[in-house]
Design a protein around this motif. Structure first.
Motif, PDB file in Angstrom:
ATOM      1  N   SER A  28       0.644  -1.011   0.178  1.00 48.11           N
ATOM      2  CA  SER A  28      -0.040   0.181   0.028  1.00 48.11           C
ATOM      3  C   SER A  28       0.751   1.140  -0.390  1.00 48.11           C
ATOM      4  CB  SER A  28      -0.592  -0.040   1.259  1.00 48.11           C
ATOM      5  OG  SER A  28      -0.169  -0.415   2.315  1.00 48.11           O
ATOM      6  N   TYR A  29       0.237   2.638  -0.368  1.00 46.93           N
ATOM      7  CA  TYR A  29       0.844   3.898  -0.197  1.00 46.93           C
ATOM      8  C   TYR A  29       1.364   3.964   0.981  1.00 46.93           C
ATOM      9  CZ  TYR A  29       2.094   8.577  -0.021  1.00 46.93           C
ATOM     10  OH  TYR A  29       2.902  10.058   0.681  1.00 46.93           O
ATOM     11  N   GLN A  35       4.005   1.604   2.053  1.00 46.26           N
ATOM     12  CA  GLN A  35       5.655   1.999   1.059  1.00 46.26           C
ATOM     13  C   GLN A  35       6.240   3.108   1.717  1.00 46.26           C
ATOM     14  OE1 GLN A  35       5.630   2.018  -3.268  1.00 46.26           O
ATOM     15  NE2 GLN A  35       3.731   0.894  -3.215  1.00 46.26           N
ATOM     16  N   LYS A  36       5.943   4.544   2.021  1.00 45.85           N
ATOM     17  CA  LYS A  36       5.625   5.745   2.576  1.00 45.85           C
ATOM     18  C   LYS A  36       7.323   5.083   3.574  1.00 45.85           C
ATOM     19  CE  LYS A  36       5.054   9.601   4.273  1.00 45.85           C
ATOM     20  NZ  LYS A  36       3.847  10.965   4.608  1.00 45.85           N
ATOM     21  N   ASP A  67       2.428   5.464  -6.161  1.00 43.22           N
ATOM     22  CA  ASP A  67       2.218   4.996  -4.811  1.00 43.22           C
ATOM     23  C   ASP A  67       3.890   5.378  -4.415  1.00 43.22           C
ATOM     24  OD1 ASP A  67       0.108   5.869  -4.584  1.00 43.22           O
ATOM     25  OD2 ASP A  67      -0.596   3.321  -3.342  1.00 43.22           O
ATOM     26  N   THR A  68       4.761   4.980  -5.433  1.00 41.84           N
ATOM     27  CA  THR A  68       6.308   4.772  -4.878  1.00 41.84           C
ATOM     28  C   THR A  68       6.398   5.758  -5.260  1.00 41.84           C
ATOM     29  OG1 THR A  68       6.315   2.226  -5.627  1.00 41.84           O
ATOM     30  CG2 THR A  68       8.405   3.365  -5.613  1.00 41.84           C
ATOM     31  N   ARG A 102       5.371   8.942  -5.059  1.00 38.22           N
ATOM     32  CA  ARG A 102       5.021   9.459  -4.269  1.00 38.22           C
ATOM     33  C   ARG A 102       4.652  10.077  -3.123  1.00 38.22           C
ATOM     34  NH1 ARG A 102      -0.850   7.700  -3.534  1.00 38.22           N
ATOM     35  NH2 ARG A 102      -0.882   9.837  -2.193  1.00 38.22           N
ATOM     36  N   ALA A 103       5.597   9.108  -2.618  1.00 37.29           N
ATOM     37  CA  ALA A 103       5.903   7.665  -1.182  1.00 37.29           C
ATOM     38  C   ALA A 103       7.529   8.249  -0.402  1.00 37.29           C
ATOM     39  CB  ALA A 103       5.578   6.670  -0.791  1.00 37.29           C
TER      40      ALA A 103
END
Length: 306
Positions: free
Chosen positions: A191-192, A195-196, A227-228, A230-231
């Motif tokens: 999930s985002y 990953q964050k 998402d990768t 973005r994180a």
């Protein structure tokens, strides 16, 4: 009486003559000093005989010493030739964009870190990057330091936590330490928030252990999604370089159809030794350097072009 007077006159005449000659010599000396000092310049010798400035002599001597040290190091590490020296980095850095086909939705509108495999340049240079940190070979540190070869590393906490100090020594030699996640997962499956945690958590480790939060991040296996990126951006990452070629101790693998090197290519290898390879880190480095040197390439520092 006259004879005495004449003798006195003769002695006086000789004294005047000596004084005159001394004054003449003194005048010449003063004039010479004036020529030397009056305009702030030293007296010039005969044409072709003027000594070079001391700083130029020192610089030439240091250059000869540095070259001799490189020749000795190349021999010591059994290289075929002395590695070529990369040109000075450009005063104006090239514009780094996501490679075509490697973009994600919102790449430009959200200003996400670009994923790229090559740096735009016409110079015959490549960039050596090394992932994870599993093998900690002290001979590799010495080799690369003695040969003056720049490289960039991407570290995973699970692989380095048994010896953070090894990479501290690497950092002290001018190597930039970057983010390769906490545990090296396949990020698109997470999930985002997960990953964050992997990316930002590694940023925290890097800051605690090495005093800096990196701006470069490499996704494990080269796999990522929106998402990768973005994180990664939320954690302070600016670039996400992957690679054009991967080097092993006994072979190369290529991304491009022509199976060849190109100016600005990013080359990947890993911290591995005899447990995984038929050779050591120094074996890998020697074969890598022999190959690129034979083709007229030098290794440049990736961060100097970003």
């Amino acid at each position: 009486m006259r004879a005495v007077v004449q003798n006195d006159k003769s002695r006086a005449s000789r004294r005047v003559s000596r004084v005159s000659r001394a004054a003449a010599v003194l005048t010449v000396a003063v004039l010479a000093a004036g020529c030397a000092q009056g305009d702030g310049q030293s007296v010039r010798g005969a044409a072709g005989q003027q000594a070079p400035p001391a700083r130029a002599v020192d610089g030439a001597a240091k250059a000869r010493e540095a070259r001799a040290a490189l020749v000795a190091a190349a021999k010591r590490w059994k290289l075929g030739k002395v590695p070529l020296t990369a040109p000075a980095p450009p005063a104006k850095k090239p514009e780094i964009e996501a490679r075509e086909g490697f973009e994600v939705d919102g790449q430009e509108s959200d200003d996400l870190p670009p994923v790229f495999t090559t740096v735009p340049t016409k110079e015959k240079i490549v960039f050596l990057t090394i992932d994870d940190g599993a093998e900690k070979d002290p001979a590799f540190l010495r080799m690369m330091s003695e040969l003056k070869i720049p490289y960039t590393v991407f570290l995973t906490d699970e692989e380095i936590k048994d010896d953070y100090g090894y990479f501290k020594k690497m950092q002290a030699r001018g190597v930039t330490l970057n983010n390769h996640t906490l545990s090296h997962p396949y990020l698109p499956a997470l999930s985002y928030e997960e990953q964050k945690h992997e990316i930002c958590g590694m940023q925290d480790v890097m800051e605690k252990r090495y005093g800096e939060r990196p701006v470069l991040f490499r996704p494990p296996f080269g796999n990522y999604d929106r998402d990768t990126l973005r994180a990664a951006k939320s954690c302070g990452i600016e670039y996400a370089p992957i690679w054009s070629e991967e080097v092993f101790v006994d072979h190369w693998e290529y991304r491009e159809w022509d199976q060849d090197l190109h100016p600005g290519d990013i080359v990947l290898t890993h911290f591995r030794g005899t447990d995984d390879w038929d050779g050591t880190m120094t074996d890998m480095a020697r074969r890598f350097l022999d190959r690129i040197t034979a083709e007229g390439y030098a290794v440049a520092r990736l961060e100097d072009y970003l």
